[in-house]
Design a protein around this motif. Structure first.
Motif, PDB file in Angstrom:
ATOM      1  N   UNK A 160      57.617  64.729  73.646  1.00  0.00           N
ATOM      2  CA  UNK A 160      57.803  63.875  74.826  1.00  0.00           C
ATOM      3  C   UNK A 160      56.469  63.311  75.308  1.00  0.00           C
ATOM      4  N   UNK A 161      55.429  64.126  75.257  1.00  0.00           N
ATOM      5  CA  UNK A 161      54.102  63.668  75.682  1.00  0.00           C
ATOM      6  C   UNK A 161      53.603  62.552  74.767  1.00  0.00           C
ATOM      7  N   UNK A 162      53.798  62.731  73.460  1.00  0.00           N
ATOM      8  CA  UNK A 162      53.360  61.709  72.510  1.00  0.00           C
ATOM      9  C   UNK A 162      54.101  60.394  72.742  1.00  0.00           C
ATOM     10  N   UNK A 163      55.396  60.482  72.992  1.00  0.00           N
ATOM     11  CA  UNK A 163      56.181  59.272  73.237  1.00  0.00           C
ATOM     12  C   UNK A 163      55.765  58.596  74.542  1.00  0.00           C
ATOM     13  N   UNK A 164      55.385  59.396  75.527  1.00  0.00           N
ATOM     14  CA  UNK A 164      54.942  58.830  76.803  1.00  0.00           C
ATOM     15  C   UNK A 164      53.600  58.123  76.640  1.00  0.00           C
ATOM     16  N   UNK A 165      52.700  58.725  75.881  1.00  0.00           N
ATOM     17  CA  UNK A 165      51.375  58.138  75.684  1.00  0.00           C
ATOM     18  C   UNK A 165      51.459  56.871  74.840  1.00  0.00           C
ATOM     19  N   UNK A 166      52.174  56.968  73.724  1.00  0.00           N
ATOM     20  CA  UNK A 166      52.312  55.820  72.815  1.00  0.00           C
ATOM     21  C   UNK A 166      53.476  56.092  71.867  1.00  0.00           C
ATOM     22  N   UNK A 167      54.641  55.511  72.135  1.00  0.00           N
ATOM     23  CA  UNK A 167      55.819  55.771  71.293  1.00  0.00           C
ATOM     24  C   UNK A 167      55.601  55.449  69.820  1.00  0.00           C
ATOM     25  N   UNK A 168      54.682  54.529  69.536  1.00  0.00           N
ATOM     26  CA  UNK A 168      54.449  54.142  68.142  1.00  0.00           C
ATOM     27  C   UNK A 168      53.484  55.081  67.424  1.00  0.00           C
ATOM     28  N   UNK A 169      52.999  56.110  68.124  1.00  0.00           N
ATOM     29  CA  UNK A 169      51.971  56.981  67.534  1.00  0.00           C
ATOM     30  C   UNK A 169      52.535  58.032  66.597  1.00  0.00           C
ATOM     31  N   UNK A 170      53.855  58.260  66.616  1.00  0.00           N
ATOM     32  CA  UNK A 170      54.411  59.354  65.822  1.00  0.00           C
ATOM     33  C   UNK A 170      55.172  58.846  64.604  1.00  0.00           C
ATOM     34  N   UNK A 171      55.082  59.626  63.549  1.00  0.00           N
ATOM     35  CA  UNK A 171      55.777  59.352  62.289  1.00  0.00           C
ATOM     36  C   UNK A 171      56.264  60.685  61.728  1.00  0.00           C
ATOM     37  N   UNK A 172      57.222  60.666  60.804  1.00  0.00           N
ATOM     38  CA  UNK A 172      57.590  61.921  60.140  1.00  0.00           C
ATOM     39  C   UNK A 172      56.362  62.556  59.489  1.00  0.00           C
ATOM     40  N   UNK A 173      56.227  63.870  59.618  1.00  0.00           N
ATOM     41  CA  UNK A 173      55.088  64.549  58.990  1.00  0.00           C
ATOM     42  C   UNK A 173      55.009  64.154  57.519  1.00  0.00           C
ATOM     43  N   UNK A 174      53.806  63.941  56.985  1.00  0.00           N
ATOM     44  CA  UNK A 174      53.652  63.257  55.695  1.00  0.00           C
ATOM     45  C   UNK A 174      54.057  64.027  54.448  1.00  0.00           C
ATOM     46  N   UNK A 175      54.179  65.343  54.519  1.00  0.00           N
ATOM     47  CA  UNK A 175      54.520  66.100  53.314  1.00  0.00           C
ATOM     48  C   UNK A 175      55.975  66.556  53.402  1.00  0.00           C
ATOM     49  N   UNK A 176      56.856  65.771  52.814  1.00  0.00           N
ATOM     50  CA  UNK A 176      58.292  66.030  52.907  1.00  0.00           C
ATOM     51  C   UNK A 176      58.638  67.299  52.131  1.00  0.00           C
ATOM     52  N   UNK A 177      59.371  68.196  52.788  1.00  0.00           N
ATOM     53  CA  UNK A 177      59.636  69.497  52.178  1.00  0.00           C
ATOM     54  C   UNK A 177      60.620  69.433  51.014  1.00  0.00           C
ATOM     55  N   UNK A 178      61.645  68.601  51.133  1.00  0.00           N
ATOM     56  CA  UNK A 178      62.627  68.530  50.055  1.00  0.00           C
ATOM     57  C   UNK A 178      63.391  67.221  50.108  1.00  0.00           C
ATOM     58  N   UNK A 179      64.147  66.980  49.039  1.00  0.00           N
ATOM     59  CA  UNK A 179      64.913  65.740  48.900  1.00  0.00           C
ATOM     60  C   UNK A 179      66.272  66.094  48.313  1.00  0.00           C
ATOM     61  N   UNK A 180      67.346  65.515  48.873  1.00  0.00           N
ATOM     62  CA  UNK A 180      68.678  65.814  48.344  1.00  0.00           C
ATOM     63  C   UNK A 180      69.041  64.866  47.203  1.00  0.00           C
ATOM     64  N   UNK A 181      70.218  65.064  46.633  1.00  0.00           N
ATOM     65  CA  UNK A 181      70.630  64.277  45.468  1.00  0.00           C
ATOM     66  C   UNK A 181      70.882  62.814  45.803  1.00  0.00           C
ATOM     67  N   UNK A 182      70.982  62.500  47.102  1.00  0.00           N
ATOM     68  CA  UNK A 182      71.187  61.112  47.516  1.00  0.00           C
ATOM     69  C   UNK A 182      69.876  60.393  47.826  1.00  0.00           C
TER      70      UNK A 182
END
Length: 241
Positions: free
Chosen positions: A65-87
């Motif tokens: 919530x703090x990050x979104x208040x400061x700058x909503x565009x500042x956040x992204x999914x963490x860069x090292x994706x843990x897994x991927x499904x068959x789709x």
């Protein structure tokens, strides 16, 4: 651990639960004693906010919530994706901050944090830590200081009360982080079992090649107990300003 099967998801969760148990068993007062002995003093060098020292700033749920208040565009999914499904959908345990073009924190300017009073959980405890890592000999044990002798100054006097407060904040951070990771793998396991999904390394590798080529990919981010659907490209991780 590569997440290649439902069994791997369970094993990863069990590993994290074991780490959490070890963390809770760490002797009260020991971390504070180490903090006193090391006597770390921040010199405002700004190195901890650079690509040289830290790859990305992972955000706990309490930071969002703090990050979104400061700058909503500042956040992204963490860069090292843990897994991927068959789709071809990726899954990751949380959000992180975007970076500048040189890889430094988006909020670093002239070697100073521009949101210092609102800085995030990891920034408030760094360089202190309390989690287990392998050393050069492969021995896994608790580490308490990151970047020892690489930034800041040492052997400065630290009041016992201050050391205890730092230790308390650091331990609380590590617990919250592990709780989030455990909850993520529990949620992934439930989602996959209920929907006939499975991790597929071949699909993971193919989608990562697409991501590296700056093509859009779907990432489900675990945030505040739910999965949030995001569509991102590699270039989205770099601030446009």
């Amino acid at each position: 651990m590569q997440i290649l099967s439902i069994k791997n998801i369970r094993a990863k969760r069990e590993e994290l639960e074991s780490e959490y148990s070890l963390l809770t068993e760490f002797p009260d007062g020991k971390l504070a004693e180490i903090i006193e002995d090391v006597g770390f003093k921040c010199t405002l060098c700004g190195k901890c906010c650079t690509k040289e020292f830290n790859d990305h700033v992972f955000l706990l749920d309490s930071d969002i919530d703090r990050a979104k208040r400061i700058d909503p565009s500042s956040i992204v999914p963490a860069p090292y994706f843990e897994l991927c499904d068959q789709d071809g959908n990726f899954y990751v345990s949380g959000y992180s901050l975007r970076c500048q073009k040189n890889g430094d924190c988006i909020f670093l300017k002239d070697n100073r944090c521009t949101i210092y009073s609102d800085r995030f959980s990891i920034c408030r405890v760094y360089p202190f830590m309390l989690h287990r890592e392998e050393d050069e000999d492969g021995v896994k044990d608790f580490r308490q200081i990151s970047g020892l002798n690489l930034h800041g100054e040492y052997n400065h006097p630290v009041e016992k009360k201050d050391a205890e407060e730092i230790a308390e904040r650091t331990t609380a951070y590590e617990k919250e982080f592990l709780e989030k990771e455990i909850a993520f793998y529990s949620a992934v396991l439930k989602l996959f079992e209920e929907n006939g999904l499975k991790p597929v390394r071949r699909i993971y590798d193919r989608k990562m090649r697409e991501f590296s080529a700056d093509l859009p990919v779907t990432v489900y981010v675990f945030s505040k107990g739910n999965f949030e659907r995001n569509t991102v490209k590699k270039s989205d991780y770099i601030s446009k300003t």
